[in-house]
Design a protein around this motif. Structure first.
Motif, PDB file in Angstrom:
ATOM      1  N   PHE A  76      -5.338  -3.929  -7.814  1.00  0.00           N
ATOM      2  CA  PHE A  76      -4.065  -2.993  -7.084  1.00  0.00           C
ATOM      3  C   PHE A  76      -4.761  -2.041  -6.287  1.00  0.00           C
ATOM      4  N   ILE A  77      -4.885  -2.055  -4.944  1.00  0.00           N
ATOM      5  CA  ILE A  77      -5.772  -1.241  -4.120  1.00  0.00           C
ATOM      6  C   ILE A  77      -4.554  -0.563  -3.241  1.00  0.00           C
ATOM      7  N   VAL A  78      -4.925   1.055  -3.281  1.00  0.00           N
ATOM      8  CA  VAL A  78      -4.101   1.853  -2.191  1.00  0.00           C
ATOM      9  C   VAL A  78      -5.035   2.299  -1.005  1.00  0.00           C
ATOM     10  N   HIS A  79      -4.823   2.072  -0.065  1.00  0.00           N
ATOM     11  CA  HIS A  79      -5.580   2.202   1.123  1.00  0.00           C
ATOM     12  C   HIS A  79      -5.727   3.262   1.826  1.00  0.00           C
ATOM     13  N   HIS A 111     -13.430  -2.127   2.956  1.00  0.00           N
ATOM     14  CA  HIS A 111     -13.442  -1.341   1.764  1.00  0.00           C
ATOM     15  C   HIS A 111     -12.444  -2.110   0.732  1.00  0.00           C
ATOM     16  N   ALA A 112     -11.787  -3.012   1.235  1.00  0.00           N
ATOM     17  CA  ALA A 112     -10.845  -3.624  -0.072  1.00  0.00           C
ATOM     18  C   ALA A 112     -11.546  -5.223  -0.341  1.00  0.00           C
ATOM     19  N   GLU A 113     -12.091  -5.879   0.921  1.00  0.00           N
ATOM     20  CA  GLU A 113     -12.597  -7.069   0.356  1.00  0.00           C
ATOM     21  C   GLU A 113     -13.776  -7.227  -0.787  1.00  0.00           C
ATOM     22  N   PRO A 114     -14.645  -6.200  -0.834  1.00  0.00           N
ATOM     23  CA  PRO A 114     -15.463  -6.273  -2.009  1.00  0.00           C
ATOM     24  C   PRO A 114     -15.061  -6.509  -3.163  1.00  0.00           C
ATOM     25  N   PHE A 115     -13.614  -6.176  -3.479  1.00  0.00           N
ATOM     26  CA  PHE A 115     -13.129  -6.271  -4.689  1.00  0.00           C
ATOM     27  C   PHE A 115     -12.504  -7.784  -4.954  1.00  0.00           C
ATOM     28  N   GLY A 117     -13.625 -10.594  -5.116  1.00  0.00           N
ATOM     29  CA  GLY A 117     -14.096 -11.608  -6.041  1.00  0.00           C
ATOM     30  C   GLY A 117     -13.336 -11.345  -7.617  1.00  0.00           C
ATOM     31  N   ALA A 118     -12.888 -10.097  -7.762  1.00  0.00           N
ATOM     32  CA  ALA A 118     -12.398  -9.987  -9.138  1.00  0.00           C
ATOM     33  C   ALA A 118     -10.885 -10.567  -9.210  1.00  0.00           C
ATOM     34  N   GLY A 119     -10.361 -10.944  -8.293  1.00  0.00           N
ATOM     35  CA  GLY A 119      -8.955 -11.646  -8.562  1.00  0.00           C
ATOM     36  C   GLY A 119      -8.014 -11.277  -7.147  1.00  0.00           C
ATOM     37  N   PRO A 120      -6.834 -11.828  -7.211  1.00  0.00           N
ATOM     38  CA  PRO A 120      -6.046 -11.527  -6.163  1.00  0.00           C
ATOM     39  C   PRO A 120      -5.671  -9.848  -5.904  1.00  0.00           C
ATOM     40  N   LEU A 121      -5.727  -9.504  -4.627  1.00  0.00           N
ATOM     41  CA  LEU A 121      -5.579  -8.207  -4.032  1.00  0.00           C
ATOM     42  C   LEU A 121      -4.191  -7.933  -3.834  1.00  0.00           C
ATOM     43  N   TRP A 122      -3.502  -6.708  -4.358  1.00  0.00           N
ATOM     44  CA  TRP A 122      -2.324  -6.417  -4.062  1.00  0.00           C
ATOM     45  C   TRP A 122      -2.570  -5.082  -3.254  1.00  0.00           C
ATOM     46  N   VAL A 123      -2.137  -5.110  -1.972  1.00  0.00           N
ATOM     47  CA  VAL A 123      -2.577  -3.875  -1.363  1.00  0.00           C
ATOM     48  C   VAL A 123      -1.069  -3.410  -0.534  1.00  0.00           C
ATOM     49  N   PRO A 124      -0.617  -2.491  -1.122  1.00  0.00           N
ATOM     50  CA  PRO A 124       0.938  -2.016  -0.528  1.00  0.00           C
ATOM     51  C   PRO A 124       0.703  -1.332   0.796  1.00  0.00           C
ATOM     52  N   ARG A 125       1.604  -1.699   1.720  1.00  0.00           N
ATOM     53  CA  ARG A 125       1.820  -0.773   2.909  1.00  0.00           C
ATOM     54  C   ARG A 125       2.850   0.303   2.222  1.00  0.00           C
ATOM     55  N   TYR A 126       2.419   1.696   2.672  1.00  0.00           N
ATOM     56  CA  TYR A 126       3.137   2.867   2.342  1.00  0.00           C
ATOM     57  C   TYR A 126       3.334   3.864   3.542  1.00  0.00           C
ATOM     58  N   ARG A 167      -2.925 -10.030 -18.765  1.00  0.00           N
ATOM     59  CA  ARG A 167      -4.096 -10.335 -17.771  1.00  0.00           C
ATOM     60  C   ARG A 167      -4.499  -8.788 -17.466  1.00  0.00           C
ATOM     61  N   PRO A 168      -5.974  -8.889 -17.210  1.00  0.00           N
ATOM     62  CA  PRO A 168      -6.592  -7.667 -16.922  1.00  0.00           C
ATOM     63  C   PRO A 168      -6.278  -7.023 -15.588  1.00  0.00           C
ATOM     64  N   PHE A 169      -6.246  -5.860 -15.173  1.00  0.00           N
ATOM     65  CA  PHE A 169      -5.868  -5.435 -13.769  1.00  0.00           C
ATOM     66  C   PHE A 169      -6.909  -4.313 -13.720  1.00  0.00           C
ATOM     67  N   VAL A 170      -7.221  -4.165 -12.289  1.00  0.00           N
ATOM     68  CA  VAL A 170      -8.111  -2.987 -11.772  1.00  0.00           C
ATOM     69  C   VAL A 170      -7.480  -1.951 -10.890  1.00  0.00           C
ATOM     70  N   LEU A 171      -7.594  -0.774 -10.854  1.00  0.00           N
ATOM     71  CA  LEU A 171      -6.940   0.018  -9.746  1.00  0.00           C
ATOM     72  C   LEU A 171      -8.091   0.634  -8.932  1.00  0.00           C
ATOM     73  N   VAL A 172      -7.909   0.643  -7.635  1.00  0.00           N
ATOM     74  CA  VAL A 172      -8.602   1.063  -6.603  1.00  0.00           C
ATOM     75  C   VAL A 172      -7.890   1.992  -5.851  1.00  0.00           C
ATOM     76  N   GLY A 173      -8.420   3.123  -5.477  1.00  0.00           N
ATOM     77  CA  GLY A 173      -7.815   4.189  -4.516  1.00  0.00           C
ATOM     78  C   GLY A 173      -8.815   4.567  -3.572  1.00  0.00           C
ATOM     79  N   LEU A 174      -8.703   4.711  -2.407  1.00  0.00           N
ATOM     80  CA  LEU A 174      -9.602   4.880  -1.211  1.00  0.00           C
ATOM     81  C   LEU A 174      -9.218   6.083  -0.435  1.00  0.00           C
TER      82      LEU A 174
END
Length: 366
Positions: A76-79, A111-115, A117-126, A167-174
């Motif tokens: 889960f990535i917040v852009h 900034h999102a694509e480096p992650f 390889g870990a699995g599906p990216l969820w990037v919300p528009r907000y 299932r494991p998950f990863v949080l990313v905030g940029l």
């Protein structure tokens, strides 16, 4: 005598122009803020339409329901902020073409694509707060950030409802996204053992959130090794010798705490984990440890960027990640453009390091 007068007049004009240019350079932060400041107070601003996170259009990236699970985790990535001008208000519509283009051509590939390889990216528009909201401590700015956070929280709940809780998950905030994830971690409490790693990048994180009398229960502590899991990877990078930037980041950066809401960090100690070592150690990691920087702007999804190894090293010092300034132009900020210090970069100095970091931590998750 006339030619002398002409030379005097010509010299005076040049001197005045040089003085104006020097003044504009010295006052560039104030000038930039004036140019991007919203024209109306938040209270009378019409907010953009509410995103519907059951609709794929509200996501910049989201896995297809028909596609099989890939990778070891959901990410889960917040852009970061891609809305710079406040000409349309304090919060940007997710349909705004300029902000969407920056997101899709600059923020995601770099900034999102480096992650990925870990699995599906969820990037919300907000409905992100425009850049001015992060550069001031006005009540209007706090309200704009509140509105943006509400979207992020709703998107996170939609993410949690849609995924397998085992299932494991990863949080990313940029950038601004890091501010919202930092608040999310405080308001949601302990997110459980499936949170494999948390990345807060280019958003200062005060140490008081995870240690000391005001520590927030469940807030991840900094990673001590590159193999550690369920920990925090946070860094705010800065070119070596940039004392002006150091002051801005350590004194004026906006943070959120339960006690005070949004406020300036005001010199509070900051977390720093070096992405080249994966640890808090304040030792210099030389350029040879950097597997590859990337200038990936404009690349289509799934296209691997050409990595540039060994272009910069880094060291954590006084809470900031200092990097070498002698880099190719493609890996450097524009020199003659207002506000470049505050804008997302069209490159990622630690592209390969981050990709390796998240995959290593997931491989060690037990």
């Amino acid at each position: 005598m006339k030619p002398n007068w002409r030379r005097w007049i010509f010299g005076a004009i040049i001197g005045v122009n040089m003085l104006i240019g020097l003044t504009a350079y010295l006052m560039r932060d104030n000038l930039f803020r004036e140019l991007i400041q919203p024209a109306v107070p938040f209270q009378v601003d019409e907010p953009p339409p509410l995103p519907d996170y059951s609709d794929a259009a509200a996501w910049a990236l989201r896995p297809q329901e028909s596609s099989p699970d890939q990778g070891k985790a959901d990410v889960f990535i917040v852009h970061p902020t891609t809305a710079w001008s406040g000409s349309t208000g304090w919060n940007m519509d997710i349909a705004d073409n300029v902000a969407r283009t920056r997101l899709e051509t600059i923020a995601l590939p770099n900034h999102a694509e480096p992650f990925a390889g870990a699995g599906p990216l969820w990037v919300p528009r907000y409905r992100q707060a425009v850049l001015f909201a992060l550069l001031s401590q006005r009540d209007d700015s706090r309200e704009a950030l509140n509105l943006a956070y509400e979207d992020v929280e709703r998107a996170f709940e939609a993410f949690r409802a849609a995924r397998d809780p085992k299932r494991p998950f990863v949080l990313v905030g940029l950038g601004q996204g890091g501010l919202h994830v930092m608040r999310l971690l405080q308001q949601k409490g302990d997110l459980g053992p499936m949170l494999a790693a948390t990345y807060l990048i280019d958003q200062p994180v005060p140490e008081s959130l995870y240690e000391g009398p005001q520590a927030v229960p469940g807030f991840p502590r900094p990673c001590q090794t590159a193999q550690q899991t369920r920990c925090l990877i946070s860094f705010t990078s800065l070119d070596g010798g940039d004392r002006r930037g150091e002051h801005i980041l350590t004194q004026r950066s906006t943070i959120w705490t339960q006690a005070r809401g949004y406020h300036a960090i005001e010199g509070a100690p900051i977390a720093c984990i070096n992405p080249l070592t994966g640890s808090q150690a304040q030792t210099h990691a030389g350029p040879g440890t950097n597997r590859g920087s990337a200038a990936a702007s404009g690349l289509e999804r799934g296209t691997e960027p050409a990595l540039l190894p060994g272009e910069t090293g880094a060291i954590c010092r006084n809470g900031l990640l200092w990097v070498e300034v002698n880099r190719p132009a493609a890996l450097s900020r524009a020199r003659f453009e207002l506000g470049t210090f505050y804008k997302i970069t069209g490159y990622n100095l630690f592209y390969a390091a981050l990709a390796n970091d998240v995959e290593t931590r997931l491989a060690n998750l037990k």
